[in-house]
Design an enzyme around this catalytic site. Structure first.
Site, PDB file in Angstrom:
ATOM      1  N   GLY A  39       0.831  -1.214   0.000  1.00 44.45           N
ATOM      2  CA  GLY A  39       0.000   0.000   0.000  1.00 44.45           C
ATOM      3  C   GLY A  39       0.855   1.249   0.000  1.00 44.45           C
ATOM      4  O   GLY A  39       0.370   2.346  -0.293  1.00 44.45           O
ATOM      5  N   GLY A  40       2.144   1.076   0.372  1.00 40.42           N
ATOM      6  CA  GLY A  40       3.088   2.188   0.288  1.00 40.42           C
ATOM      7  C   GLY A  40       2.813   3.330   1.250  1.00 40.42           C
ATOM      8  O   GLY A  40       2.068   3.186   2.236  1.00 40.42           O
ATOM      9  N   LYS A  51      -6.048  11.395   6.468  1.00 43.23           N
ATOM     10  CA  LYS A  51      -7.492  11.655   6.334  1.00 43.23           C
ATOM     11  C   LYS A  51      -8.246  11.156   7.563  1.00 43.23           C
ATOM     12  O   LYS A  51      -9.248  11.742   7.970  1.00 43.23           O
ATOM     13  CB  LYS A  51      -8.058  11.007   5.069  1.00 43.23           C
ATOM     14  CG  LYS A  51      -8.196  11.965   3.917  1.00 43.23           C
ATOM     15  CD  LYS A  51      -6.923  12.366   3.223  1.00 43.23           C
ATOM     16  CE  LYS A  51      -6.140  13.536   3.660  1.00 43.23           C
ATOM     17  NZ  LYS A  51      -4.852  13.709   3.013  1.00 43.23           N
ATOM     18  N   GLY A 181       7.208  25.045   6.413  1.00 40.63           N
ATOM     19  CA  GLY A 181       6.646  24.791   5.087  1.00 40.63           C
ATOM     20  C   GLY A 181       5.123  24.815   5.112  1.00 40.63           C
ATOM     21  O   GLY A 181       4.486  23.976   5.739  1.00 40.63           O
ATOM     22  N   GLU A 204       6.656  29.883   6.688  1.00 36.81           N
ATOM     23  CA  GLU A 204       6.613  29.705   5.231  1.00 36.81           C
ATOM     24  C   GLU A 204       7.543  30.720   4.582  1.00 36.81           C
ATOM     25  O   GLU A 204       7.424  31.917   4.823  1.00 36.81           O
ATOM     26  CB  GLU A 204       5.163  29.850   4.742  1.00 36.81           C
ATOM     27  CG  GLU A 204       4.999  29.935   3.233  1.00 36.81           C
ATOM     28  CD  GLU A 204       5.674  28.818   2.436  1.00 36.81           C
ATOM     29  OE1 GLU A 204       5.370  27.643   2.685  1.00 36.81           O
ATOM     30  OE2 GLU A 204       6.510  29.140   1.554  1.00 36.81           O
ATOM     31  N   THR A 270       8.023  20.055   6.476  1.00 34.64           N
ATOM     32  CA  THR A 270       7.265  19.650   5.272  1.00 34.64           C
ATOM     33  C   THR A 270       7.588  20.648   4.162  1.00 34.64           C
ATOM     34  O   THR A 270       6.798  21.524   3.853  1.00 34.64           O
ATOM     35  CB  THR A 270       5.749  19.642   5.563  1.00 34.64           C
ATOM     36  OG1 THR A 270       5.398  20.915   6.124  1.00 34.64           O
ATOM     37  CG2 THR A 270       5.354  18.545   6.516  1.00 34.64           C
ATOM     38  N   VAL A 271       8.771  20.480   3.610  1.00 32.49           N
ATOM     39  CA  VAL A 271       9.220  21.425   2.580  1.00 32.49           C
ATOM     40  C   VAL A 271       9.256  20.764   1.202  1.00 32.49           C
ATOM     41  O   VAL A 271       9.943  21.239   0.291  1.00 32.49           O
ATOM     42  CB  VAL A 271      10.613  22.009   2.921  1.00 32.49           C
ATOM     43  CG1 VAL A 271      10.551  22.853   4.182  1.00 32.49           C
ATOM     44  CG2 VAL A 271      11.645  20.905   3.056  1.00 32.49           C
ATOM     45  N   HIS A 446     -31.555  17.705  -5.403  1.00 27.91           N
ATOM     46  CA  HIS A 446     -31.728  18.684  -4.324  1.00 27.91           C
ATOM     47  C   HIS A 446     -32.156  17.951  -3.062  1.00 27.91           C
ATOM     48  O   HIS A 446     -32.948  17.020  -3.149  1.00 27.91           O
ATOM     49  CB  HIS A 446     -32.822  19.683  -4.718  1.00 27.91           C
ATOM     50  CG  HIS A 446     -33.118  20.683  -3.645  1.00 27.91           C
ATOM     51  ND1 HIS A 446     -32.258  21.727  -3.360  1.00 27.91           N
ATOM     52  CD2 HIS A 446     -34.153  20.785  -2.777  1.00 27.91           C
ATOM     53  CE1 HIS A 446     -32.774  22.440  -2.366  1.00 27.91           C
ATOM     54  NE2 HIS A 446     -33.920  21.897  -1.994  1.00 27.91           N
TER      55      HIS A 446
HETATM   56  P1  NAI Z   1       4.884  21.355  -0.750  1.00 28.70           P
HETATM   57  O1  NAI Z   1       5.736  21.406  -1.956  1.00 28.70           O
HETATM   58  O2  NAI Z   1       3.422  21.214  -0.877  1.00 28.70           O
HETATM   59  O3  NAI Z   1       5.150  22.679   0.140  1.00 28.70           O
HETATM   60  C1  NAI Z   1       6.423  23.012   0.656  1.00 28.70           C
HETATM   61  C2  NAI Z   1       6.396  24.445   1.180  1.00 28.70           C
HETATM   62  O4  NAI Z   1       7.572  24.645   1.983  1.00 28.70           O
HETATM   63  C3  NAI Z   1       6.443  25.507   0.107  1.00 28.70           C
HETATM   64  O5  NAI Z   1       5.372  26.407   0.314  1.00 28.70           O
HETATM   65  C4  NAI Z   1       7.812  26.177   0.292  1.00 28.70           C
HETATM   66  O6  NAI Z   1       7.784  27.552  -0.007  1.00 28.70           O
HETATM   67  C5  NAI Z   1       8.077  25.954   1.769  1.00 28.70           C
HETATM   68  N1  NAI Z   1       9.509  25.959   2.169  1.00 28.70           N
HETATM   69  C6  NAI Z   1      10.529  25.331   1.541  1.00 28.70           C
HETATM   70  N2  NAI Z   1      11.690  25.505   2.244  1.00 28.70           N
HETATM   71  C7  NAI Z   1      11.388  26.239   3.351  1.00 28.70           C
HETATM   72  C8  NAI Z   1      12.140  26.732   4.473  1.00 28.70           C
HETATM   73  N3  NAI Z   1      13.443  26.480   4.616  1.00 28.70           N
HETATM   74  N4  NAI Z   1      11.497  27.464   5.426  1.00 28.70           N
HETATM   75  C9  NAI Z   1      10.161  27.706   5.299  1.00 28.70           C
HETATM   76  N5  NAI Z   1       9.411  27.266   4.255  1.00 28.70           N
HETATM   77  C10 NAI Z   1       9.999  26.531   3.304  1.00 28.70           C
HETATM   78  O7  NAI Z   1       5.520  20.183   0.144  1.00 28.70           O
HETATM   79  P2  NAI Z   1       4.842  19.154   1.150  1.00 28.70           P
HETATM   80  O8  NAI Z   1       3.798  19.823   1.957  1.00 28.70           O
HETATM   81  O9  NAI Z   1       5.977  18.528   1.868  1.00 28.70           O
HETATM   82  O10 NAI Z   1       4.134  18.101   0.204  1.00 28.70           O
HETATM   83  C11 NAI Z   1       4.896  17.360  -0.760  1.00 28.70           C
HETATM   84  C12 NAI Z   1       4.032  16.803  -1.870  1.00 28.70           C
HETATM   85  O11 NAI Z   1       3.266  15.720  -1.394  1.00 28.70           O
HETATM   86  C13 NAI Z   1       3.004  17.787  -2.434  1.00 28.70           C
HETATM   87  O12 NAI Z   1       3.554  18.625  -3.402  1.00 28.70           O
HETATM   88  C14 NAI Z   1       1.978  16.854  -3.009  1.00 28.70           C
HETATM   89  O13 NAI Z   1       2.360  16.483  -4.314  1.00 28.70           O
HETATM   90  C15 NAI Z   1       2.053  15.622  -2.124  1.00 28.70           C
HETATM   91  N6  NAI Z   1       0.904  15.582  -1.197  1.00 28.70           N
HETATM   92  C16 NAI Z   1      -0.375  15.569  -1.671  1.00 28.70           C
HETATM   93  C17 NAI Z   1      -1.439  15.571  -0.803  1.00 28.70           C
HETATM   94  C18 NAI Z   1      -2.831  15.563  -1.336  1.00 28.70           C
HETATM   95  O14 NAI Z   1      -3.040  15.209  -2.490  1.00 28.70           O
HETATM   96  N7  NAI Z   1      -3.818  15.983  -0.557  1.00 28.70           N
HETATM   97  C19 NAI Z   1      -1.258  15.589   0.639  1.00 28.70           C
HETATM   98  C20 NAI Z   1       0.096  15.610   1.016  1.00 28.70           C
HETATM   99  C21 NAI Z   1       1.123  15.606   0.132  1.00 28.70           C
END
Ligand code: NAI
Length: 485
Positions: A39-40, A51, A181, A204, A270-271, A446
């Site tokens: 399931g990874g 969720k 992040g 952020e 979470t960056v 509705h």
């Molecule tokens: P993200 O790419 O969504 O966001 C990272 C944020 O960290 C950015 O806004 C960036 O500006 C900020 N940042 C980077 N370095 C920083 C620093 N040194 N100090 C402060 N802020 C900094 O990355 P995230 O949240 O880790 O998620 C990764 C990926 O996982 C997403 O892009 C998405 O593809 C996937 N994901 C999808 C979900 C969904 O479909 N609901 C849920 C969770 C993850």
């Protein structure tokens, strides 16, 4: 003697297990290799557990904030028992992972437990506690995913400095949490931790949340609500380092050229995530990898080595489970000789914050960049929808963007209750090349949240029933009740 297969899938996340099942359905002798749980990341330490936590937090929030007005009296304190919640959450994940196991077995896919290393373009070695075995195959599907990015000075130890995996496994609600992040994961975890009672600070680096990741007007709704609910948002804030004294941590960050400090109990980083292309000896067998670390693939998800395919997070953006699953089916069918390419018009994206943000198709800026300069844009607010009012969840809107001349739908951006479920109608509409009239003239049941889709289409045409619209003048133009949204 080594076992030999038609198709070996490496990694059993939503890309890999789907590829394996579809391969088996198509008559191939198939194996899937997994070093952790079937399931990874998604099922075990990502989408599904998050969720579960978000659902629990939403339920708690309704009890604490809405129940009284609804006439429900809660006797005594409502409290969070994190240990029990972890057991429940783990039960949800185990059920899902167990289900995938059964599906693989039911389809006669061999599950090989262990850590895989490519030996050649047709053989792979798998190491586990039971020993080492070599498997051979005609085709490989690489579906080995991605992992969280670490930043200098914040090494994950899952005690003080947490990745999303650690944050989802907390036995206690931290009193204070610094989240580095403000993207997808940071905000989803911030939202539920704040509801469970933690004081949350988001650092952020950009000037706002989710920059470039969603429609700017949708982001505004979430940003306002996060602030109102007490999440502390620090923009233009770059995390530098942290110090530990006793049990307390102190994070240093740079903002506007100055250093600032915050004391905290936990740090969540979470960056972003990076593809696992530096593992499994992918480079060693000569697989081409791009400058961002993604395995290079063509429109059939074939890599630079013709019998090896790559799907999911390792094969490029967007790093989303549903895109990986779509590619899983695709590659199995390509291997079976079917005439298929990756030609999805849109990959929907959902951010499970409060309220949820979901989108399909282009933003206004993307429409313009793609040659649609004359647009019709309008919003329909959840505040004008009976179901949303009865749920006490009226923040947000459905926004539609269409070509002004043809009325072909180009983008749908939803912020509001059940946005994650509502967006599927938009995906179908965009894939089918639907016009605004196709949605507006389809009878929606509705009272449902789904009516907001029909009314947003009507609003974009200038004649929604449940909001007062200005008479339509020239074709561009924005309509609908932005003010109420
Ligand atoms: P993200 O790419 O969504 O966001 C990272 C944020 O960290 C950015 O806004 C960036 O500006 C900020 N940042 C980077 N370095 C920083 C620093 N040194 N100090 C402060 N802020 C900094 O990355 P995230 O949240 O880790 O998620 C990764 C990926 O996982 C997403 O892009 C998405 O593809 C996937 N994901 C999808 C979900 C969904 O479909 N609901 C849920 C969770 C993850």
């Amino acid at each position: 003697m080594s076992q030999s297969y038609d198709v070996i899938v490496v990694g059993s996340g939503p890309g890999g297990y789907v590829a394996a099942i579809r391969s088996a359905q198509l008559g191939f002798k198939t194996a899937v290799i997994e070093r952790e749980k079937v399931g990874g990341v998604c099922l075990n330490v990502g989408c599904i557990p998050s969720k579960a936590m978000i659902g629990a937090a939403h339920f708690l929030h309704k009890l604490e904030h809405d129940s009284k007005e609804m006439g429900i009296k809660v006797k005594g304190d409502v409290d969070v028992d994190m240990e029990q919640m972890q057991k429940w959450k783990q039960g949800v994940c185990d059920k899902m992972s167990g289900g995938v196991n059964q599906l693989l077995k039911g389809n006669k896919v061999t599950i090989v437990q262990g850590d895989a290393t490519f030996k050649t373009t047709t053989s792979i070695e798998v190491k586990s506690s039971k020993g080492t075995e070599t498997l051979t195959t005609k085709y490989f599907v690489v579906a080995t995913g991605s992992r969280p990015i670490e930043i200098p000075g914040f090494k994950f130890d899952e005690k003080d400095v947490l990745s999303s995996t650690g944050a989802l496994a907390q036995d206690e609600v931290p009193k204070k949490m610094v989240v580095i992040g403000g993207g997808y994961i940071g905000l989803e975890i911030s939202s539920f931790m704040q509801k469970f009672g933690a004081e949350v600070h988001v650092l952020e680096a950009q000037d706002g949340l989710l920059t470039g990741m969603a429609d700017p007007e949708c982001i505004q709704v979430v940003q306002r609500k996060l602030k109102k609910s007490g999440v502390n948002l620090h923009f233009g804030a770059k995390a530098k380092s942290f110090k530990k004294s006793g049990k307390s941590l102190e994070v240093t960050f740079e903002k506007g050229g100055k250093e600032e400090k915050i004391k905290t109990d936990k740090i969540l980083v979470t960056v972003g995530r990076k593809p696992n292309s530096d593992q499994a000896n992918l480079k060693g067998i000569g697989l081409a990898i791009d400058e961002r670390g993604f395995v290079k693939v063509n429109e059939q998800r074939r890599t630079s080595i013709p019998n090896i395919f790559a799907i999911g997070d390792i094969a490029g953006q967007p790093m989303l489970a549903h895109k990986a699953s779509h590619e899983g089916v695709l590659v199995a069918e390509v291997i079976a000789g079917k005439n298929r390419v990756y030609d999805a018009k849109t990959v929907p994206a959902v951010i499970f914050v409060d309220p949820e943000i979901a989108s399909a198709g282009w933003t206004e800026a993307e429409c313009k960049a793609n040659g649609h300069s004359d647009l019709k844009v309008a919003k329909f607010p959840f505040g004008a929808n009976g179901k949303a009012v009865s749920m006490m969840e009226t923040d947000g809107f459905v926004k539609m963007i269409a070509d002004a001349k043809t009325h072909v739908l180009l983008g749908v951006h939803i912020v509001g209750p059940e946005a994650s479920n509502l967006i599927s109608e938009a995906v179908l509409a965009i894939e089918m090349g639907a016009r605004l009239e196709d949605i507006a003239l389809s009878i929606h049941p509705h009272p449902t949240l789904g009516e907001t889709m029909m009314e947003a289409a009507e609003a974009t045409l200038g004649h929604a029933i449940h909001i007062i619209q200005k008479p339509l003048g020239s074709a561009t133009k924005r309509n609908g009740s932005g003010a109420r949204a």
